[in-house]
Design a protein around this motif. Structure first.
Motif, short mmCIF file in Angstrom:
data_model
loop_
_atom_site.label_atom_id
_atom_site.label_comp_id
_atom_site.label_asym_id
_atom_site.label_seq_id
_atom_site.Cartn_x
_atom_site.Cartn_y
_atom_site.Cartn_z
N MET A 165 35.60 -0.55 27.28
CA MET A 165 34.67 -1.58 27.71
C MET A 165 33.34 -0.98 28.15
O MET A 165 32.27 -1.55 27.90
N CYS A 166 33.39 0.18 28.79
CA CYS A 166 32.19 0.79 29.36
C CYS A 166 31.76 2.03 28.58
O CYS A 166 31.13 2.94 29.16
N ALA A 167 32.09 2.09 27.30
CA ALA A 167 31.70 3.24 26.48
C ALA A 167 30.19 3.43 26.55
O ALA A 167 29.41 2.48 26.42
N GLY A 168 29.77 4.67 26.79
CA GLY A 168 28.35 4.97 26.93
C GLY A 168 27.82 4.79 28.34
O GLY A 168 26.66 5.12 28.61
N GLU A 169 28.64 4.27 29.25
CA GLU A 169 28.27 4.12 30.65
C GLU A 169 29.05 5.13 31.48
O GLU A 169 30.20 5.45 31.15
N PRO A 170 28.49 5.62 32.58
CA PRO A 170 29.24 6.58 33.39
C PRO A 170 30.59 6.05 33.88
O PRO A 170 31.52 6.82 34.08
N PHE A 171 30.70 4.74 34.04
CA PHE A 171 31.93 4.16 34.57
C PHE A 171 33.13 4.40 33.65
O PHE A 171 34.28 4.25 34.08
N ALA A 172 32.87 4.78 32.41
CA ALA A 172 33.96 5.07 31.49
C ALA A 172 34.70 6.35 31.85
O ALA A 172 35.81 6.59 31.36
N LEU A 173 34.11 7.19 32.70
CA LEU A 173 34.72 8.47 33.04
C LEU A 173 35.89 8.29 34.00
O LEU A 173 35.84 7.46 34.91
N TYR A 174 36.91 9.10 33.81
CA TYR A 174 38.05 9.13 34.72
C TYR A 174 37.62 9.84 36.00
O TYR A 174 36.93 10.87 35.95
N ARG A 175 38.03 9.33 37.14
CA ARG A 175 37.54 9.87 38.42
C ARG A 175 37.94 11.33 38.64
O ARG A 175 37.25 12.05 39.37
N LEU A 176 39.01 11.80 38.00
CA LEU A 176 39.44 13.18 38.17
C LEU A 176 38.89 14.10 37.10
O LEU A 176 39.23 15.29 37.07
N GLY A 177 38.05 13.58 36.22
CA GLY A 177 37.39 14.43 35.26
C GLY A 177 38.14 14.58 33.94
O GLY A 177 39.01 13.76 33.61
N ARG A 178 37.81 15.65 33.21
CA ARG A 178 38.31 15.86 31.85
C ARG A 178 38.85 17.27 31.71
O ARG A 178 38.24 18.25 32.17
#
Length: 430
Positions: A165-178
């Motif tokens: 839903m939020c692709a391209g927005e920072p909110f798409a990131l998982y809070r614990l990172g990658r």
């Protein structure tokens, strides 16, 4: 600060919020460092507090730090990293016994704050970086934690829907990172990131307990010494809020080896903690799927027996929400239809007096319970940081009790379906 807290600006972008009360036998301290939620910092932000918690320059071994906390009458220390909108906050917590309950004890909170400040600002180092053993162990722990998301199918589905839903927005990131970021982080680069956090992150510190407000201000000023902010200052990160949805809802499906499907409907609410419809929005979510008496639970689970669980929740800084249900694979279309019908019912004002009264009563009870929980009080105080609204618990109770059906429907009409996600079984699985 909220009327329950006294607020001080200790430096530009550094604020102290104190709630003095004899209600609790312990004093609790929360320190938030607010960073932007961004691809280049999300993983270092998550890793940093894990490494810092292992030891400080004063207590460089984990065992030594644990023994010291025990000597402070069993003081406890914790870390977390949380996401509010597109702000990524590193959180440190400390809880120490109130000196009033320990005869002859003085300076306990002071020693606790000095310990906390040492963990935050004076870490255990090796050369120009963090201790290599701590760094490697915590990197491995973080990797394992990120990868374990796949074992929690409900949270995995919510994350996958959010990412779509939020692709391209920072909110798409998982809070614990990658996981893929971890290979690029070194003890030296994480130390540099630590220094950047101390210089640039806005800081909110909350103290709840039987304390003297003026004395706490002086004590915190003398113990938590942060470097001066850089030329850009300590600016609170901003969150992109999309008020409308363009086009038809996107449909996303993942196939995995699962025994149960998870249906998630992502919504753009367009409303945030700063909007006038904030309290009606919370009531709308409660009527829709926030409680066991709500429409989703009663219609999808109880009446039609289509789901193992059916709920909704809101993210009130980003202005998004989610309806979700754990279902048998064959019930996907019927469950989706009923869930969307419940949203339409709230939007049309099809709300019974009982639904409204039970929801408001539940939300009020949540507020009143917060007054007995230092952590919940601090969470409400953090809301003030993001909303700018100076509201006490009593103010919130009153505003909930004033919400009408018409306001609930008005708020719900802002809820627009953006993404429909389904976690399905692999093709060929029975």
């Amino acid at each position: 600060m909220a009327a329950d807290f006294v607020r001080y600006e200790l430096a530009d972008g550094v604020h102290l919020h104190v709630h003095s009360t004899p209600k609790f036998k312990t004093n609790v301290v929360y320190v938030y460092f607010h960073m932007p939620l961004a691809p280049d910092t999300v993983t270092p932000n998550a890793l940093l507090p894990m490494v810092l918690a292992r030891g400080s320059a004063d207590y460089p071994t984990t065992a030594g730090l644990a023994r010291h906390l025990d000597e402070l009458y069993g003081a406890s220390f914790g870390i977390d990293v949380v996401r509010r909108g597109e702000t990524h906050s590193i959180v440190f917590t400390l809880e120490v016994a109130g000196e009033q309950h320990i005869p002859g004890e003085e300076g306990l909170l002071k020693r606790g704050l000095e310990t906390l400040a040492g963990i935050i600002t004076r870490p255990a180092l090796e050369g120009n970086g963090f201790r290599k053993d701590y760094f490697e162990q915590e990197s491995a722990n973080l990797k394992q934690t990120i990868e374990s998301l796949v074992n929690d199918k409900r949270q995995l589905a919510l994350f996958r829907c959010t990412a779509a839903m939020c692709a391209g927005e920072p909110f798409a990131l998982y809070r614990l990172g990658r996981v893929e970021d971890l290979a690029r982080i070194t003890p030296e680069s994480l130390r540099q990131h630590h220094e950047r956090v101390l210089r640039t992150a806005p800081v909110d510190m909350f103290v709840v307990g039987n304390v003297d407000v003026e004395a706490i201000r002086d004590l915190v000023s003398s113990t938590l010494r942060l470097p001066e902010a850089g030329p850009e200052g300590r600016e609170m990160p901003r969150t992109l809020v999309k008020r409308t949805v363009s086009g038809s809802p996107r449909l996303v499906e993942d196939q995995m080896d699962v025994n149960q499907g998870v249906l998630v409907i992502g919504l753009r609410t367009g409303l945030t903690v700063q909007d006038d419809l904030y309290f009606p929005m919370l009531v709308a979510n409660g009527v829709l799927g926030g409680y066991s008496h709500s429409k989703l639970f009663q219609e999808v689970r109880e009446k039609h027996s289509l789901a193992y669980y059916a709920q909704s929740f809101l993210e009130t800084v980003k202005g998004v929400g989610f309806m979700y249900a754990g279902i048998d694979f064959a019930n996907r279309n019927r469950c989706q239809e009923i869930m969307l019908r419940q949203l339409e019912a709230v939007q049309d004002g099809q709300i019974t007096d009982e639904e409204l009264e039970m929801t408001i009563r539940a939300l009020v009870n949540d507020m009143l319970a917060a007054a007995d929980d230092p952590g919940a009080m601090a969470e409400l105080a953090v809301d003030r940081v993001f909303s700018g609204k100076d509201l006490s618990i009593e103010d919130r109770v009153r505003l909930f009790q004033q919400v009408t059906k018409e306001q609930v429907a008005e708020a719900a009409r802002h809820f627009q379906v953006d993404t429909i996600y389904f976690l399905n079984r692999k093709e060929g699985d029975k």
